[in-house]
Scaffold this motif. Structure first.
Motif, mmCIF file in Angstrom:
data_model
loop_
_atom_site.group_PDB
_atom_site.id
_atom_site.type_symbol
_atom_site.label_atom_id
_atom_site.label_comp_id
_atom_site.label_asym_id
_atom_site.label_seq_id
_atom_site.Cartn_x
_atom_site.Cartn_y
_atom_site.Cartn_z
ATOM 1 N N THR A 42 0.842 -1.204 0.000
ATOM 2 C CA THR A 42 0.000 0.000 0.000
ATOM 3 C C THR A 42 0.875 1.251 0.000
ATOM 4 O OG1 THR A 42 -0.048 0.160 2.412
ATOM 5 C CG2 THR A 42 -1.760 -1.212 1.357
ATOM 6 N N ALA A 43 0.210 2.395 -0.131
ATOM 7 C CA ALA A 43 0.921 3.671 -0.074
ATOM 8 C C ALA A 43 1.566 3.859 1.293
ATOM 9 C CB ALA A 43 -0.025 4.822 -0.381
ATOM 10 N N GLU A 44 0.930 3.368 2.343
ATOM 11 C CA GLU A 44 1.508 3.483 3.682
ATOM 12 C C GLU A 44 2.807 2.674 3.796
ATOM 13 O OE1 GLU A 44 -1.453 2.637 6.619
ATOM 14 O OE2 GLU A 44 -2.618 4.407 6.070
ATOM 15 N N ASP A 45 2.852 1.516 3.143
ATOM 16 C CA ASP A 45 4.089 0.730 3.127
ATOM 17 C C ASP A 45 5.211 1.530 2.464
ATOM 18 O OD1 ASP A 45 2.868 -1.526 4.316
ATOM 19 O OD2 ASP A 45 2.215 -2.264 2.359
ATOM 20 N N PHE A 46 4.864 2.212 1.375
ATOM 21 C CA PHE A 46 5.841 3.032 0.664
ATOM 22 C C PHE A 46 6.333 4.174 1.561
ATOM 23 C CE2 PHE A 46 6.857 6.740 -1.974
ATOM 24 C CZ PHE A 46 7.885 6.223 -2.749
ATOM 25 N N LEU A 47 5.394 4.810 2.275
ATOM 26 C CA LEU A 47 5.773 5.918 3.147
ATOM 27 C C LEU A 47 6.687 5.450 4.277
ATOM 28 C CD1 LEU A 47 2.427 7.896 3.352
ATOM 29 C CD2 LEU A 47 4.457 8.430 2.002
ATOM 30 N N GLU A 48 6.471 4.242 4.777
ATOM 31 C CA GLU A 48 7.363 3.688 5.798
ATOM 32 C C GLU A 48 8.763 3.478 5.229
ATOM 33 O OE1 GLU A 48 5.896 0.229 7.862
ATOM 34 O OE2 GLU A 48 3.922 1.140 8.102
ATOM 35 N N LEU A 49 8.837 2.956 4.004
ATOM 36 C CA LEU A 49 10.147 2.774 3.364
ATOM 37 C C LEU A 49 10.826 4.112 3.112
ATOM 38 C CD1 LEU A 49 9.541 -0.087 0.784
ATOM 39 C CD2 LEU A 49 10.973 -0.150 2.821
ATOM 40 N N LYS A 50 10.045 5.097 2.705
ATOM 41 C CA LYS A 50 10.574 6.440 2.464
ATOM 42 C C LYS A 50 11.158 7.005 3.754
ATOM 43 C CE LYS A 50 10.777 10.605 0.459
ATOM 44 N NZ LYS A 50 12.081 11.001 0.002
ATOM 45 N N ALA A 51 10.422 6.869 4.858
ATOM 46 C CA ALA A 51 10.906 7.356 6.153
ATOM 47 C C ALA A 51 12.166 6.608 6.577
ATOM 48 C CB ALA A 51 9.813 7.218 7.207
ATOM 49 N N LEU A 52 12.193 5.313 6.345
ATOM 50 C CA LEU A 52 13.371 4.516 6.683
ATOM 51 C C LEU A 52 14.577 4.949 5.853
ATOM 52 C CD1 LEU A 52 14.673 2.160 8.216
ATOM 53 C CD2 LEU A 52 13.882 0.657 6.375
ATOM 54 N N SER A 53 14.383 5.187 4.562
ATOM 55 C CA SER A 53 15.508 5.614 3.721
ATOM 56 C C SER A 53 16.012 6.988 4.155
ATOM 57 C CB SER A 53 15.127 5.602 2.237
ATOM 58 O OG SER A 53 14.169 6.593 1.936
ATOM 59 N N ASP A 54 15.086 7.885 4.536
ATOM 60 C CA ASP A 54 15.509 9.191 5.053
ATOM 61 C C ASP A 54 16.354 9.018 6.308
ATOM 62 O OD1 ASP A 54 14.231 10.648 3.079
ATOM 63 O OD2 ASP A 54 12.444 11.053 4.277
ATOM 64 N N GLU A 55 15.933 8.125 7.192
ATOM 65 C CA GLU A 55 16.667 7.888 8.434
ATOM 66 C C GLU A 55 18.057 7.317 8.153
ATOM 67 O OE1 GLU A 55 16.324 5.067 12.369
ATOM 68 O OE2 GLU A 55 14.457 5.700 11.400
ATOM 69 N N ILE A 56 18.152 6.403 7.208
ATOM 70 C CA ILE A 56 19.445 5.804 6.862
ATOM 71 C C ILE A 56 20.384 6.856 6.282
ATOM 72 C CG2 ILE A 56 20.603 4.210 5.273
ATOM 73 C CD1 ILE A 56 18.105 2.353 5.678
ATOM 74 N N TYR A 57 19.875 7.668 5.337
ATOM 75 C CA TYR A 57 20.708 8.717 4.756
ATOM 76 C C TYR A 57 21.120 9.734 5.819
ATOM 77 C CZ TYR A 57 19.984 7.242 -0.093
ATOM 78 O OH TYR A 57 19.990 6.556 -1.276
ATOM 79 N N HIS A 58 20.212 10.062 6.736
ATOM 80 C CA HIS A 58 20.529 11.010 7.791
ATOM 81 C C HIS A 58 21.643 10.464 8.686
ATOM 82 C CE1 HIS A 58 19.812 13.198 11.643
ATOM 83 N NE2 HIS A 58 19.879 14.194 10.789
ATOM 84 N N GLN A 59 21.555 9.195 9.016
ATOM 85 C CA GLN A 59 22.591 8.579 9.841
ATOM 86 C C GLN A 59 23.939 8.602 9.123
ATOM 87 O OE1 GLN A 59 22.133 7.648 13.074
ATOM 88 N NE2 GLN A 59 24.358 7.520 13.067
ATOM 89 N N GLN A 60 23.925 8.419 7.795
ATOM 90 C CA GLN A 60 25.168 8.492 7.032
ATOM 91 C C GLN A 60 25.790 9.883 7.134
ATOM 92 O OE1 GLN A 60 23.995 7.279 3.088
ATOM 93 N NE2 GLN A 60 24.340 5.115 3.525
ATOM 94 N N VAL A 61 24.961 10.930 7.083
ATOM 95 C CA VAL A 61 25.462 12.299 7.206
ATOM 96 C C VAL A 61 26.086 12.499 8.586
ATOM 97 C CG1 VAL A 61 24.753 14.727 7.361
ATOM 98 C CG2 VAL A 61 23.902 13.305 5.509
ATOM 99 N N ILE A 62 25.405 12.005 9.618
ATOM 100 C CA ILE A 62 25.934 12.128 10.975
ATOM 101 C C ILE A 62 27.276 11.418 11.083
ATOM 102 C CG2 ILE A 62 25.573 11.397 13.370
ATOM 103 C CD1 ILE A 62 22.560 11.899 12.880
ATOM 104 N N ASP A 63 27.355 10.198 10.555
ATOM 105 C CA ASP A 63 28.603 9.435 10.609
ATOM 106 C C ASP A 63 29.725 10.124 9.832
ATOM 107 O OD1 ASP A 63 27.317 7.562 12.185
ATOM 108 O OD2 ASP A 63 26.987 6.149 10.533
ATOM 109 N N GLU A 64 29.398 10.692 8.668
ATOM 110 C CA GLU A 64 30.410 11.400 7.878
ATOM 111 C C GLU A 64 30.935 12.609 8.644
ATOM 112 O OE1 GLU A 64 28.738 12.439 4.097
ATOM 113 O OE2 GLU A 64 28.630 10.355 3.446
ATOM 114 N N ASN A 65 30.036 13.328 9.316
ATOM 115 C CA ASN A 65 30.457 14.506 10.070
ATOM 116 C C ASN A 65 31.340 14.121 11.252
ATOM 117 O OD1 ASN A 65 29.109 16.220 8.371
ATOM 118 N ND2 ASN A 65 27.293 16.345 9.645
ATOM 119 N N ARG A 66 31.070 12.982 11.847
ATOM 120 C CA ARG A 66 31.875 12.533 12.986
ATOM 121 C C ARG A 66 33.286 12.158 12.569
ATOM 122 N NH1 ARG A 66 27.458 8.674 15.842
ATOM 123 N NH2 ARG A 66 26.274 10.331 16.813
#
Length: 164
Positions: A42-66
């Motif tokens: 469903t669209a909600e499944d897609f939105l969960e994946l979208k949120a998860l991908s945002d979280e993963i990319y955000h964590q990568q930015v944090i790790d790169e900055n560290r």
């Protein structure tokens, strides 16, 4: 350190789909693509994946900055500022709060505690990353209407969050 606007996180966060950057191209998976490839989802499944991908990319930015200080020579090290690294307990508390907030949002969305307009605007803003103005433009309304809807949904979410 990379410019934020050029980061994979910003690219993914501000697109409607899920974005993958390869050496020679950028691929965006849209909701339509996802639903056509995954008929049982469903669209909600897609939105969960979208949120998860945002979280993963955000964590990568944090790790790169560290670790950005590792690129400085030993002679220039004293001129750099020490990078703040959150302690493990702070990271775990943040992760627990994030998981708790996502669970509260799921329960609120499933409970029928939001009007359809609040629900739609909440999902567009928090899970697809659209601004109030982008949502207002899409729906043909003034951005203050969108702001009021999302603020009402957020207040309801806060009450749900406190109960969990």
């Amino acid at each position: 350190m990379k410019n934020y606007k050029d980061s994979d996180y910003a690219l993914n966060k501000f697109s409607e789909g899920i974005v993958y950057r390869f050496a020679d191209r950028i691929v965006e998976i849209t909701l339509e693509d996802y639903l056509s490839e995954n008929p049982g989802k469903t669209a909600e499944d897609f939105l969960e994946l979208k949120a998860l991908s945002d979280e993963i990319y955000h964590q990568q930015v944090i790790d790169e900055n560290r670790t950005s200080r590792l690129n400085v020579s030993i002679n220039g090290l004293e001129d750099t500022e020490a990078l703040a690294t959150a302690s493990l307990d702070v990271e775990l508390i943040h992760k627990k709060d994030t998981e708790k907030a996502i669970e509260a949002a799921r329960q609120l969305l499933d409970s029928g505690g939001l009007t359809e307009v609040q629900r739609r605007r909440f999902l567009l803003h928090f899970f697809q990353g659209l601004s109030y103005r982008q949502i207002a433009s899409r729906e043909g309304v003034h951005f203050t209407s969108v702001h009021e809807s999302i603020e009402a949904a957020t207040a309801k979410l806060q009450k749900f969050f406190e109960k969990i």
